[in-house]
Scaffold this motif. Sequence first.
Motif, mmCIF file in Angstrom:
data_model
loop_
_atom_site.group_PDB
_atom_site.id
_atom_site.type_symbol
_atom_site.label_atom_id
_atom_site.label_comp_id
_atom_site.label_asym_id
_atom_site.label_seq_id
_atom_site.Cartn_x
_atom_site.Cartn_y
_atom_site.Cartn_z
ATOM 1 N N PRO A 114 0.837 -1.219 0.000
ATOM 2 C CA PRO A 114 0.000 0.000 0.000
ATOM 3 C C PRO A 114 0.862 1.255 0.000
ATOM 4 N N ILE A 115 0.405 2.274 -0.707
ATOM 5 C CA ILE A 115 1.120 3.556 -0.716
ATOM 6 C C ILE A 115 0.568 4.384 0.430
ATOM 7 N N GLU A 116 1.310 4.470 1.497
ATOM 8 C CA GLU A 116 0.806 5.112 2.716
ATOM 9 C C GLU A 116 1.256 6.560 2.787
ATOM 10 N N MET A 117 0.792 7.329 1.839
ATOM 11 C CA MET A 117 1.102 8.759 1.843
ATOM 12 C C MET A 117 0.048 9.506 1.038
ATOM 13 N N ILE A 118 -0.080 10.783 1.348
ATOM 14 C CA ILE A 118 -0.974 11.643 0.573
ATOM 15 C C ILE A 118 -0.170 12.213 -0.581
ATOM 16 N N ARG A 119 -0.748 12.102 -1.759
ATOM 17 C CA ARG A 119 -0.086 12.682 -2.928
ATOM 18 C C ARG A 119 -0.981 13.752 -3.530
ATOM 19 N N PHE A 120 -0.388 14.915 -3.771
ATOM 20 C CA PHE A 120 -1.127 15.987 -4.436
ATOM 21 C C PHE A 120 -1.076 15.731 -5.941
ATOM 22 N N MET A 121 -2.243 15.750 -6.592
ATOM 23 C CA MET A 121 -2.318 15.530 -8.043
ATOM 24 C C MET A 121 -1.631 14.226 -8.468
ATOM 25 N N ILE A 122 -1.828 13.192 -7.741
ATOM 26 C CA ILE A 122 -1.302 11.842 -7.994
ATOM 27 C C ILE A 122 0.205 11.724 -7.753
ATOM 28 N N VAL A 123 0.984 12.717 -8.177
ATOM 29 C CA VAL A 123 2.435 12.515 -8.222
ATOM 30 C C VAL A 123 3.253 13.224 -7.142
ATOM 31 N N PHE A 124 2.700 14.237 -6.501
ATOM 32 C CA PHE A 124 3.514 15.016 -5.564
ATOM 33 C C PHE A 124 3.216 14.614 -4.119
ATOM 34 N N PRO A 125 4.105 13.834 -3.493
ATOM 35 C CA PRO A 125 3.836 13.426 -2.114
ATOM 36 C C PRO A 125 3.967 14.605 -1.149
ATOM 37 N N LEU A 126 3.093 14.634 -0.151
ATOM 38 C CA LEU A 126 3.232 15.677 0.870
ATOM 39 C C LEU A 126 4.517 15.419 1.651
ATOM 40 N N PRO A 127 5.191 16.480 2.065
ATOM 41 C CA PRO A 127 6.501 16.297 2.721
ATOM 42 C C PRO A 127 6.401 15.847 4.177
ATOM 43 N N PHE A 128 5.250 15.383 4.597
ATOM 44 C CA PHE A 128 5.114 14.863 5.965
ATOM 45 C C PHE A 128 4.129 13.705 5.948
ATOM 46 N N LYS A 129 4.247 12.870 6.951
ATOM 47 C CA LYS A 129 3.352 11.721 7.051
ATOM 48 C C LYS A 129 2.128 12.115 7.868
ATOM 49 N N MET A 130 0.981 11.680 7.400
ATOM 50 C CA MET A 130 -0.262 11.989 8.132
ATOM 51 C C MET A 130 -0.218 11.376 9.520
ATOM 52 N N PRO A 131 -0.418 12.153 10.554
ATOM 53 C CA PRO A 131 -0.538 11.538 11.881
ATOM 54 C C PRO A 131 -1.763 10.617 11.908
ATOM 55 N N GLN A 132 -1.628 9.482 12.544
ATOM 56 C CA GLN A 132 -2.756 8.547 12.678
ATOM 57 C C GLN A 132 -3.019 8.344 14.167
ATOM 58 N N ILE A 133 -4.024 9.028 14.669
ATOM 59 C CA ILE A 133 -4.279 9.034 16.111
ATOM 60 C C ILE A 133 -4.772 7.675 16.593
ATOM 61 N N LEU A 134 -5.635 7.043 15.796
ATOM 62 C CA LEU A 134 -6.144 5.729 16.181
ATOM 63 C C LEU A 134 -5.253 4.631 15.612
ATOM 64 N N ASP A 135 -4.989 3.650 16.426
ATOM 65 C CA ASP A 135 -4.162 2.529 15.989
ATOM 66 C C ASP A 135 -5.083 1.363 15.577
ATOM 67 N N LEU A 136 -5.705 1.518 14.410
ATOM 68 C CA LEU A 136 -6.645 0.497 13.954
ATOM 69 C C LEU A 136 -5.932 -0.506 13.057
ATOM 70 N N SER A 137 -6.384 -1.742 13.125
ATOM 71 C CA SER A 137 -5.822 -2.767 12.253
ATOM 72 C C SER A 137 -6.795 -3.003 11.098
ATOM 73 N N VAL A 138 -6.397 -2.587 9.905
ATOM 74 C CA VAL A 138 -7.287 -2.754 8.740
ATOM 75 C C VAL A 138 -6.515 -3.433 7.617
ATOM 76 N N LEU A 139 -7.254 -3.939 6.652
ATOM 77 C CA LEU A 139 -6.621 -4.574 5.486
ATOM 78 C C LEU A 139 -5.746 -3.576 4.742
ATOM 79 N N ALA A 140 -4.678 -4.075 4.139
ATOM 80 C CA ALA A 140 -3.762 -3.202 3.393
ATOM 81 C C ALA A 140 -4.500 -2.454 2.279
ATOM 82 N N ALA A 141 -5.448 -3.141 1.633
ATOM 83 C CA ALA A 141 -6.186 -2.509 0.532
ATOM 84 C C ALA A 141 -7.046 -1.345 1.040
ATOM 85 N N ILE A 142 -7.599 -1.489 2.234
ATOM 86 C CA ILE A 142 -8.405 -0.412 2.828
ATOM 87 C C ILE A 142 -7.506 0.784 3.138
#
Length: 191
Positions: A114-142
């Motif tokens: 899984p690509i675990e990052m936000i990309r602006f306009m498909i190709v430009f990754p944001l220069p920081f990782k999204m904080p994830q406050i909840l530690d949920l276990s979900v499928l990689a596809a989700i």
Amino acid sequence: MEGKKTNYQNRLFIITIIFFLLGFLHISFAIAGLACFIAPFILVAVYKDKVWCRYYCPRAGFLSIVLSKIGLKRKLPSWLTGDRIKRIVLGYFGVNLFFITMSTIMVSIGKIEPIEMIRFMIVFPLPFKMPQILDLSVLAAILHLGYRVYSVMFSSTVIGLVLGFIYSPRTWCIICPIQTLTTQKQANKSF
Ligand code: SF4
């Protein structure tokens, strides 16, 4: 929809804010954003009218409210009102949708990570990782789909804000793929 003229966008704008905040709780919540892609077409099919764009779209409400008092109010340039730009934006989102679908399938069958990052306009990754406050276990596809949907919503909202700031709050609606696909022979005057 005869007789039902209330515009709920000024109340539903909050959904846009909640959507982006929920992404910080856990990115899987972003999948709910798919409703904004599906609902307009269901409503057009049922009511034969762009009910979503006229009365319900949370993004339209968000742009109208945020940009109601600020902006340069420039005159719309001709390139923004022609068919060419609508086709380009529609094509871009079509490619984006294809990429999202195929990559999610590939992740679900374990061919890619899984690509675990936000990309602006498909190709430009944001220069920081999204904080994830909840530690949920979900499928990689989700996880992957959540990031991809969030990226589309983020990209189009940023573009909408920039266009809205330069021209008028709902300039994005002129080129929005939903508008293009739900408009048949009507002129762009429905928002
Ligand atoms: S054109 Fe797009 S952004 Fe504007 S009201 Fe319709 S769906 Fe919402």
